[in-house]
Design a protein around this motif. Structure first.
Motif, PDB file in Angstrom:
ATOM      1  N   ARG A 108       9.351  13.632 -23.897  1.00 46.29           N
ATOM      2  CA  ARG A 108       9.252  14.335 -25.172  1.00 46.29           C
ATOM      3  C   ARG A 108       8.296  13.680 -26.158  1.00 46.29           C
ATOM      4  N   GLN A 109       7.613  12.607 -25.749  1.00 50.89           N
ATOM      5  CA  GLN A 109       6.732  11.893 -26.678  1.00 50.89           C
ATOM      6  C   GLN A 109       5.380  11.662 -26.017  1.00 50.89           C
ATOM      7  N   TYR A 110       4.313  12.084 -26.682  1.00 53.93           N
ATOM      8  CA  TYR A 110       2.981  12.079 -26.071  1.00 53.93           C
ATOM      9  C   TYR A 110       2.480  10.674 -25.755  1.00 53.93           C
ATOM     10  N   GLU A 111       2.524   9.765 -26.732  1.00 59.23           N
ATOM     11  CA  GLU A 111       1.987   8.427 -26.520  1.00 59.23           C
ATOM     12  C   GLU A 111       2.720   7.703 -25.395  1.00 59.23           C
ATOM     13  N   GLU A 112       4.025   7.918 -25.308  1.00 61.48           N
ATOM     14  CA  GLU A 112       4.790   7.271 -24.244  1.00 61.48           C
ATOM     15  C   GLU A 112       4.411   7.829 -22.874  1.00 61.48           C
ATOM     16  N   SER A 113       4.027   9.101 -22.813  1.00 62.41           N
ATOM     17  CA  SER A 113       3.602   9.671 -21.534  1.00 62.41           C
ATOM     18  C   SER A 113       2.343   8.974 -21.026  1.00 62.41           C
ATOM     19  N   LEU A 114       1.444   8.614 -21.931  1.00 56.64           N
ATOM     20  CA  LEU A 114       0.231   7.885 -21.548  1.00 56.64           C
ATOM     21  C   LEU A 114       0.568   6.473 -21.079  1.00 56.64           C
ATOM     22  N   LEU A 115       1.543   5.841 -21.750  1.00 58.29           N
ATOM     23  CA  LEU A 115       1.964   4.497 -21.353  1.00 58.29           C
ATOM     24  C   LEU A 115       2.562   4.518 -19.946  1.00 58.29           C
TER      25      LEU A 115
END
Length: 249
Positions: free
Chosen positions: A183-190
């Motif tokens: 549900r969180q964009y930046e965490e998906s990249l991480l």
């Protein structure tokens, strides 16, 4: 009752009891299970509580022992934990990110296990303090209060120095066609970065996250090496994943 009123009552209940089940909240608020679940997810996104399987707890209350009284640390988590532990070998480097399931797996690791755990989850790192033979590396970065993890450029940079044997990836949903998402964009990249520094990736998924689709895709199912659930691999709900390259445990 307005949504804002419901959510305020949920927070007041947590302020008093520290933990509550979704069923109990539905009875108190006189609304459906799905309505309560949506309210809890929204409150978690605002950093006001932590959603766990079947309920919610205060942010400072994340513990397997504390959750037993809520019925959260149930048979489903026990089965997943036992399956996941079979993938971890002595003297390996294991990367574990945020998520309740990963926390429970870490907390229940054998005290005799000799591994290095790399994590961006301070709660998980603290849970391993009682494991004398497990070395813990806590990734730096900005502390993201909503999900109780570190994020940002520093976290990404720290990962450049890591060559992990196994990555336990926490997710919010898995779908046979749409893949794994959160549900969180930046965490998906991480999470994508974490996958790139690990030899193998495993995701341990509770049944309520199966065949759901969240906002930000991390990877396809075929990008996983292992999918761990509490179910028998031949269960009907897992059949859409059978044609994939992932090994289902």
């Amino acid at each position: 009752m307005l949504k804002e009123e419901r959510q305020q009552l949920i927070l007041e209940k947590l302020g008093t009891d520290k933990k509550v089940t979704l069923v109990e909240l539905g009875q108190i608020l006189n609304v459906s299970y799905d309505s309560v679940r949506r309210d809890v997810i929204e409150l978690e996104d605002r950093g006001l509580l932590k959603k766990v399987h079947g309920g919610a707890i205060a942010n400072s209350y994340l513990s397997m022992k504390a959750s037993r009284g809520l019925g959260i640390a149930n048979n489903e988590f026990n089965i997943i934990t036992k399956k996941a532990q079979k993938l971890i070998e002595n003297h390996s480097i294991v990367l574990m990110d945020g998520g309740t399931t990963n926390f429970y797996i870490a907390e229940q690791l054998p005290k005799s296990l000799e591994i290095t755990v790399v994590t961006n989850n301070p709660h998980l790192a603290t849970a391993l303090a009682e494991h004398p033979k497990i070395e813990v590396i806590l990734l730096g970065g900005s502390f993201y209060k909503r999900y109780q993890i570190t994020l940002g450029n520093k976290t990404m940079q720290d990962l450049e120095h890591i060559n992990a044997d196994l990555y336990f990836m926490g997710i919010n949903s898995i779908h046979s066609q749409k893949g794994l998402a959160i549900r969180q964009y930046e965490e998906s990249l991480l999470k994508q970065k974490m996958m790139s520094v690990a030899k193998k990736t495993v995701s341990c998924v509770i049944e309520e996250k199966m065949n759901r689709i969240e906002n930000y895709k991390v990877c396809d199912v075929d990008d996983l090496d292992y999918l761990v659930t509490s179910l028998n691999p031949n269960e009907k709900i897992l059949q859409p994943f059978k044609g994939k390259s992932v090994e289902i445990l």
